[in-house]
Design a protein around this motif. Sequence first.
Motif, PDB file in Angstrom:
ATOM      1  N   SER A 264       0.825  -1.201   0.000  1.00 33.56           N
ATOM      2  CA  SER A 264       0.000   0.000   0.000  1.00 33.56           C
ATOM      3  C   SER A 264       0.865   1.258   0.000  1.00 33.56           C
ATOM      4  O   SER A 264       1.952   1.287   0.592  1.00 33.56           O
TER       5      SER A 264
ATOM      6  N   PHE B  81      -0.169  -0.091  -4.371  1.00 34.52           N
ATOM      7  CA  PHE B  81      -1.615  -0.010  -4.567  1.00 34.52           C
ATOM      8  C   PHE B  81      -2.177   1.076  -3.655  1.00 34.52           C
ATOM      9  O   PHE B  81      -1.713   1.285  -2.539  1.00 34.52           O
ATOM     10  N   ASP B  82      -3.160   1.781  -4.184  1.00 32.71           N
ATOM     11  CA  ASP B  82      -3.785   2.924  -3.526  1.00 32.71           C
ATOM     12  C   ASP B  82      -5.242   2.562  -3.282  1.00 32.71           C
ATOM     13  O   ASP B  82      -6.034   2.491  -4.218  1.00 32.71           O
ATOM     14  N   ASP B  83      -5.612   2.330  -2.006  1.00 33.15           N
ATOM     15  CA  ASP B  83      -6.936   1.783  -1.715  1.00 33.15           C
ATOM     16  C   ASP B  83      -8.033   2.837  -1.616  1.00 33.15           C
ATOM     17  O   ASP B  83      -9.170   2.512  -1.248  1.00 33.15           O
TER      18      ASP B  83
ATOM     19  N   GLY C 218      -4.626  -0.245  -7.449  1.00 32.96           N
ATOM     20  CA  GLY C 218      -5.368   0.229  -6.292  1.00 32.96           C
ATOM     21  C   GLY C 218      -6.837  -0.116  -6.345  1.00 32.96           C
ATOM     22  O   GLY C 218      -7.250  -1.092  -6.977  1.00 32.96           O
TER      23      GLY C 218
END
Length: 430
Positions: free
Chosen positions: A226, A251-253, A283
Amino acid sequence: MIPRILSLFCASTLMFSTSCHDSASKQNSTEPNFDGFVKVSLESHITGVQPMTGIVLWADNDKRNTDAISLEYSYMQYKDIVKEKGVYDWTPLEKVLDGIASRKHQAIIRFWYTYPGFDSAVPQYIRELPDYEETVALSEGKKTGFPDWRNPELQRFHKEFYQKFAERYDNDPRLAFLQTGFGLWAEYHIYDGPCIMGQTFPSKEFQAEFFKLMSETFKYTPWSVSIDAASPDYTPLEADPSLKNLKFGLFDDSFMHETHDEYNGKNWKFFGENRYQTSPAGGEFGYYTKYDQEHVLDYPDGIHGRNFEGESKRFHITYMIGNNQPSYQTMARIKQASMLCGYRYEITDVRVKEDSTCVQIKNTGVAPIYRDAYVAVNGVRSESSLIDLQPGESRWVGIPAGATDMTITIECDHLVPGQKIEYEAHVKGE
């Protein structure tokens, strides 16, 4: 006789390599020597979402059986794979991977220990150890189990788990990407609940060991963490730049939420704006508000003054989880958005003679491919991979095969049955 055959072979190879060598546009702008070659026509169209790219639905989504996506996502629990020390039963993961592959898709997998409202996913044999003391507390108003990272066996198991995982799945075409991390949902934070470094969240020293292990263990599978791992409160990455420089994706949640640039954008920049050139950027669309989910893929307006057309290019997005999008968008729009992601190839020139072909290929997408892929003529591949062909770059590739009725394809060994890599081409011959 044998020396003559060898000398003829060597001469032919030398002529081929000097007349049509592989070259990246930024490194070599000189056009190959086309003596004896004829420019031929080629027409081709990209009609589908390319493998390992696009909008992602969860593997249990009712709309998952569609050509609007090429990827499916699944959470997994460590305790479902290991119940006894040293005994690994991968059956639950196998079922997920086989199910996804049966739909001509590939998987993104993330294992978690902590999920609001659930017991921890630490294997039961560890939870029963006398020196293991789990924390149970509220997170998002729900009773939640938090691991005891003081425990030596949990630390040992965690590293062993990913070594065993890599031994089995590192080059498995059913698996596109692996996500990993700690904290809530393995997203590198405990924004709500007891965050105690070295206890409910692993120490920075252990994290440093884990980053190095992942880098050494996975030779093929792109793995990601993340963007919240940018926080010096949680991780050692700011204090030790050598860890940040390891090869891993992001990854960008909460992608594209209203104040995305104020926090998320800074985290992206912390990891380096060129990281996408070697590791995937992905993401999930943000869930901060229902409005965001309902309108994030609206075209052309998007949300908060930005649309996915622009943001996918800006952040070089390869994949984006949008599990709720079938409730708000047509599958045609989801497919259109999927095709904005990742690599996209265009063949702009083709030269051929009896035993050789020269192809000029350009990446018109927003990111490279992260597995080896090759231009091929009648099944004969070029020597160089397209893995490092960056967005906007073009390259001449040479293939030691040629014919007037040739078939040009882009081949990749990391595909499941039913998948293929397409390309655009509108080449007019002489």
